[in-house]
Design an enzyme around this catalytic site. Structure first.
Site, short mmCIF file in Angstrom:
data_model
loop_
_atom_site.label_atom_id
_atom_site.label_comp_id
_atom_site.label_asym_id
_atom_site.label_seq_id
_atom_site.Cartn_x
_atom_site.Cartn_y
_atom_site.Cartn_z
N HIS A 120 4.63 -7.85 -7.55
CA HIS A 120 3.46 -7.40 -8.30
C HIS A 120 3.49 -8.00 -9.70
CE1 HIS A 120 2.24 -4.16 -5.45
NE2 HIS A 120 3.54 -4.14 -5.17
N ARG B 133 4.03 -5.11 5.08
CA ARG B 133 3.59 -5.93 3.95
C ARG B 133 4.43 -7.20 3.87
NH1 ARG B 133 1.17 -5.12 -0.54
NH2 ARG B 133 0.27 -7.04 0.20
N HIS C 79 6.33 -9.74 -1.49
CA HIS C 79 5.44 -9.99 -2.63
C HIS C 79 6.05 -9.43 -3.90
CE1 HIS C 79 4.33 -5.96 -1.19
NE2 HIS C 79 4.06 -5.69 -2.45
N TYR D 45 8.29 -4.91 4.08
CA TYR D 45 8.52 -3.48 4.37
C TYR D 45 7.35 -2.90 5.15
CZ TYR D 45 5.64 -2.76 0.15
OH TYR D 45 4.64 -2.79 -0.78
N TYR E 31 11.60 -0.02 -2.44
CA TYR E 31 11.36 0.17 -3.88
C TYR E 31 12.23 1.30 -4.39
CZ TYR E 31 6.99 -2.56 -3.72
OH TYR E 31 6.05 -3.56 -3.58
#
Lengths: 193, 245
Positions: free
Chosen positions: B164, B159, B162, B149, B110
């Site tokens: 959000h 995770r 995905h 990640y 991110y």
């Protein structure tokens, strides 16, 4: 009777800031026409009393006349045009605090002819919250609190967790403090809305 | 419901599919879930109104995440189209609904300052976008497929890929933040966040590969429909569980 299954909630996670709150919506009445200006400040704490430094707080409220900027409110056209009534801020990465400047909402019609005391509707999102929490901020000492049906639905001993208390002034505006506690002895009342 | 009708109550959240607040496998829930049961709140004007309609008017479309970093160079990664419709439980399209998305880059990183995963940042990818649904509730994003990640919930925790999703819908109580997952990911069964939802309901959170969405010589397509709470026509029983059950 319902056909399609709801999409489940998932946590906002820790990495939402750059998408949702980098541009904080923390001045709800930019041109000062929607009511008596106030400031609401507070912190969010977890069950160990630690500050929650990665929460997001969303506020939805009526204007000083108790009107919502929404088509379901027949008085929406009278809401000053710059006032949406929505705020969105993150708690501080250092101090776990949030702050919004807004206006004191008016009383709002309740169900069955009742009158709801001035309140802010609050939704809380954070890492570790798999679905968001829903609460209300009322104002300590407001006379309309006594007849508010939602406050009355809350066990008396816990009602105080929904009351912002007067906390001096800031640039001449009344400041109120509302600290959220997610878990434990002074846990804020959350609603199943 | 037509767009001109405004329900005075919405149906309850589907708690059989929603995650619990206390989910020990996801460690961050342990000190953040309320101990007390929530207090039932029959909907009033405060709950059946909400910021969605007004926010839709003031939001600017920004739905191409492959170029919205504004550098003039495309983001690195597998280009994908994510599209679908926002509906309520009755299948009614939800037009004018603001959707905000955010995600990590193709390497699983991110742009957020709190993300310390030692994977490369992509200077041409900021990983956020927004759009407003059109008249039939449709939305469409162009982005790159996010990577998996690691995180520190438990040893060797990862995770699944995905995106959000944040939606407002027509009312305060239709607010939803969720995550869209990708089909066939072996990390699904190992993820305590996805696992907070009973497995029989995972399909509601997984985008479907759709070859009709895929554009030849350009990008793979995924379809992800999102269902928000619908209007409730059931009379509320004062003091009872009623519509809040």
């Amino acid at each position: 009777m319902s056909g399609l299954p709801q999409t489940p909630s998932q946590t906002v996670g820790p990495f939402f800031h750059y998408a949702l709150t980098e541009q904080a919506v923390d001045r709800l009445d930019p041109d000062g026409r929607a009511g008596e200006p106030i400031v609401v400040v507070g912190t969010v704490r977890d069950g160990a009393g630690e500050l929650v430094r990665d929460a997001m707080i969303e506020v939805w409220q009526a204007d000083g006349g108790g009107r919502y900027r929404h088509p379901a409110d027949g008085r929406a056209a009278d809401v000053p045009s710059a006032f949406i009534g929505f705020g969105r801020v993150a708690t501080g990465k250092q101090d776990g605090a949030y702050r919004v400047s807004t206006v004191m909402p008016g009383t709002v019609p309740g169900r069955d002819g009742s009158v709801q005391a001035p309140h802010l509707n609050v939704q809380v999102f954070a890492r570790g919250l798999l679905r968001h929490l829903h609460t209300r901020i009322y104002f300590e000492g407001a006379t309309a609190n006594d007849a508010d049906p939602v406050l009355a639905s809350v066990p008396e001993a816990r009602r105080r967790t929904l009351l912002a208390r007067a906390d001096g002034t800031e640039d001449g505006q009344a400041r109120y403090r509302f600290d959220l506690v997610l878990q434990g002895a002074d846990e804020t009342v959350f609603f199943d809305a | 419901m037509t767009a001109n009708e405004h329900p005075d109550r919405y149906r309850a959240r589907d708690r059989a599919a929603d995650p619990p607040l206390d989910h020990p496998a996801y460690k961050s829930t342990s000190l953040r879930h309320p101990d007390q049961p929530p207090v039932p709140l029959d909907h009033t004007l405060s709950e059946v109104t909400g910021p969605g309609p007004a926010l839709s008017e003031v939001s600017v479309e920004d739905a191409d995440l492959t170029t919205n970093a504004g550098t003039g160079t495309e983001a690195m990664g597998e280009r994908i189209i994510v599209t679908g419709r926002v509906l309520d439980e009755d299948g009614a399209p939800q037009p004018g609904t603001l959707i905000e998305i955010w995600q990590c880059n193709a390497a699983g990183r991110y742009i957020h300052e709190g993300d310390q995963h030692p994977a490369p940042l992509d200077p041409n990818f900021i990983g956020r976008g927004r759009c407003v649904t059109d008249e039939d509730g449709s939305y469409r994003f162009l982005t790159i497929k996010p990577g998996a990640y690691p995180w520190r919930n438990h040893p060797n925790a990862w995770r699944p890929a995905h995106i959000h999703f944040s939606l407002f819908g027509p009312a305060l109580v239709t607010r939803l933040i969720t995550q869209m997952y990708f089909p066939g990911d072996p990390l699904h069964a190992l993820d305590p966040i996805m696992g907070s939802v009973p497995q029989e309901h995972w399909s509601r959170m997984i985008g479907a590969y759709d070859h009709d969405v895929t554009q030849a010589e350009w990008a793979l397509g995924y379809r992800f429909d999102i269902v928000l709470r619908g209007p409730d026509a059931t009379p509320f029983e004062a003091g009872g569980a009623g519509a809040l059950a």
